[in-house]
Design a protein around this motif. Structure first.
Motif, PDB file in Angstrom:
ATOM      1  N   ASN A  49       0.823  -1.221   0.000  1.00 46.11           N
ATOM      2  CA  ASN A  49       0.000   0.000   0.000  1.00 46.11           C
ATOM      3  C   ASN A  49       0.851   1.262   0.000  1.00 46.11           C
ATOM      4  N   GLU A  50       1.947   1.234   0.756  1.00 46.39           N
ATOM      5  CA  GLU A  50       2.843   2.389   0.847  1.00 46.39           C
ATOM      6  C   GLU A  50       3.491   2.699  -0.507  1.00 46.39           C
ATOM      7  N   VAL A  51       4.046   1.678  -1.149  1.00 45.88           N
ATOM      8  CA  VAL A  51       4.695   1.877  -2.448  1.00 45.88           C
ATOM      9  C   VAL A  51       3.650   2.240  -3.499  1.00 45.88           C
ATOM     10  N   ASN A  52       2.495   1.596  -3.448  1.00 49.35           N
ATOM     11  CA  ASN A  52       1.434   1.889  -4.412  1.00 49.35           C
ATOM     12  C   ASN A  52       0.978   3.346  -4.304  1.00 49.35           C
ATOM     13  N   SER A  53       0.884   3.870  -3.080  1.00 46.49           N
ATOM     14  CA  SER A  53       0.463   5.264  -2.922  1.00 46.49           C
ATOM     15  C   SER A  53       1.525   6.231  -3.450  1.00 46.49           C
ATOM     16  N   LYS A  54       2.805   5.832  -3.424  1.00 45.06           N
ATOM     17  CA  LYS A  54       3.886   6.695  -3.910  1.00 45.06           C
ATOM     18  C   LYS A  54       4.029   6.660  -5.432  1.00 45.06           C
ATOM     19  N   VAL A  55       3.992   5.449  -6.012  1.00 45.44           N
ATOM     20  CA  VAL A  55       4.318   5.329  -7.449  1.00 45.44           C
ATOM     21  C   VAL A  55       3.183   4.760  -8.292  1.00 45.44           C
ATOM     22  N   GLN A  56       2.048   4.448  -7.676  1.00 47.80           N
ATOM     23  CA  GLN A  56       0.862   3.946  -8.377  1.00 47.80           C
ATOM     24  C   GLN A  56       1.156   2.694  -9.210  1.00 47.80           C
ATOM     25  N   LEU A  57       1.570   1.661  -8.507  1.00 51.26           N
ATOM     26  CA  LEU A  57       1.813   0.361  -9.135  1.00 51.26           C
ATOM     27  C   LEU A  57       0.590  -0.120  -9.902  1.00 51.26           C
TER      28      LEU A  57
END
Length: 197
Positions: A49-57
């Motif tokens: 969730n953290e990485v997705n919120s930063k780079v929109q996986l």
């Protein structure tokens, strides 16, 4: 690791699959998809969730893709060492579970052949070994993977795709788990069956 190929956009499905495997423990996450523009890749250190919120996986285009949550074995937890890894030319992208025990000698050999490395991982060594064999022997991806894995010492499950061979994901395993799911005109791969449920 988790992968998808089908008629839907792959990235949201891959991110959902990776979330279902969070119990395994990890320090970084990444997703690669195949689109009309070639390979699309985003990754970073942290939880899904953290990485997705930063780079929109989950916003990557394409209907085929692979993702990975990494627990550092070779190299520190950082964005560069996160999977997936691409080959030097950018033609191949790979995710890998397991440990390649002879990666240092393979890395040295590939460096002598003109390859360079940005990460400290055995995974980046493996994707470049596959590319080297593919180029020097003029082989399709599947055969290059087979020959490369015959040179590897260790345990692995891998998924790799080639931007020049659309709609094809090559998977292989030795000692590490790999599950394959078949749906209606869609295919899934994962480190275990839990994300398929």
């Amino acid at each position: 690791m988790f992968g998808f190929s089908g008629n839907e956009i792959a990235a949201p499905i891959i991110v959902k699959g990776l979330k279902r495997m969070e119990y395994r423990g990890y320090d970084s996450v990444g997703v690669a998809t195949e689109s009309e523009n070639g390979i699309e890749l985003k990754k970073g250190t942290g939880k899904v969730n953290e990485v997705n919120s930063k780079v929109q996986l989950d916003k990557l285009p394409g209907k085929i893709g692979i993702g990975h949550t990494r627990w550092a074995t070779h190299g520190v937890p950082n964005d560069v060492n996160a999977h997936p890894h691409t080959s030097n030319s950018g033609r191949l992208v790979l995710v890998h579970n397991g440990i390649i025990e002879n990666y240092e000698s393979l890395r040295s050999y590939l460096t002598d052949q003109g390859f360079s490395f940005s990460s400290e991982t055995d995974t980046e060594v493996l994707v470049n070994l596959i590319e080297h064999i593919q180029i020097t022997q003029g082989l399709k991806t599947g055969k290059a993977v087979q020959i490369a894995l015959n040179q590897v010492v260790g345990a692995y499950s891998i998924a790799v795709f080639d931007k020049e061979r659309p709609k094809e994901v090559v998977v292989a395993k030795l000692g590490s788990p790999l599950a394959i799911g078949l749906g209606k005109d869609e295919y899934f791969i994962a480190s275990d069956a839990s994300p398929f449920i």
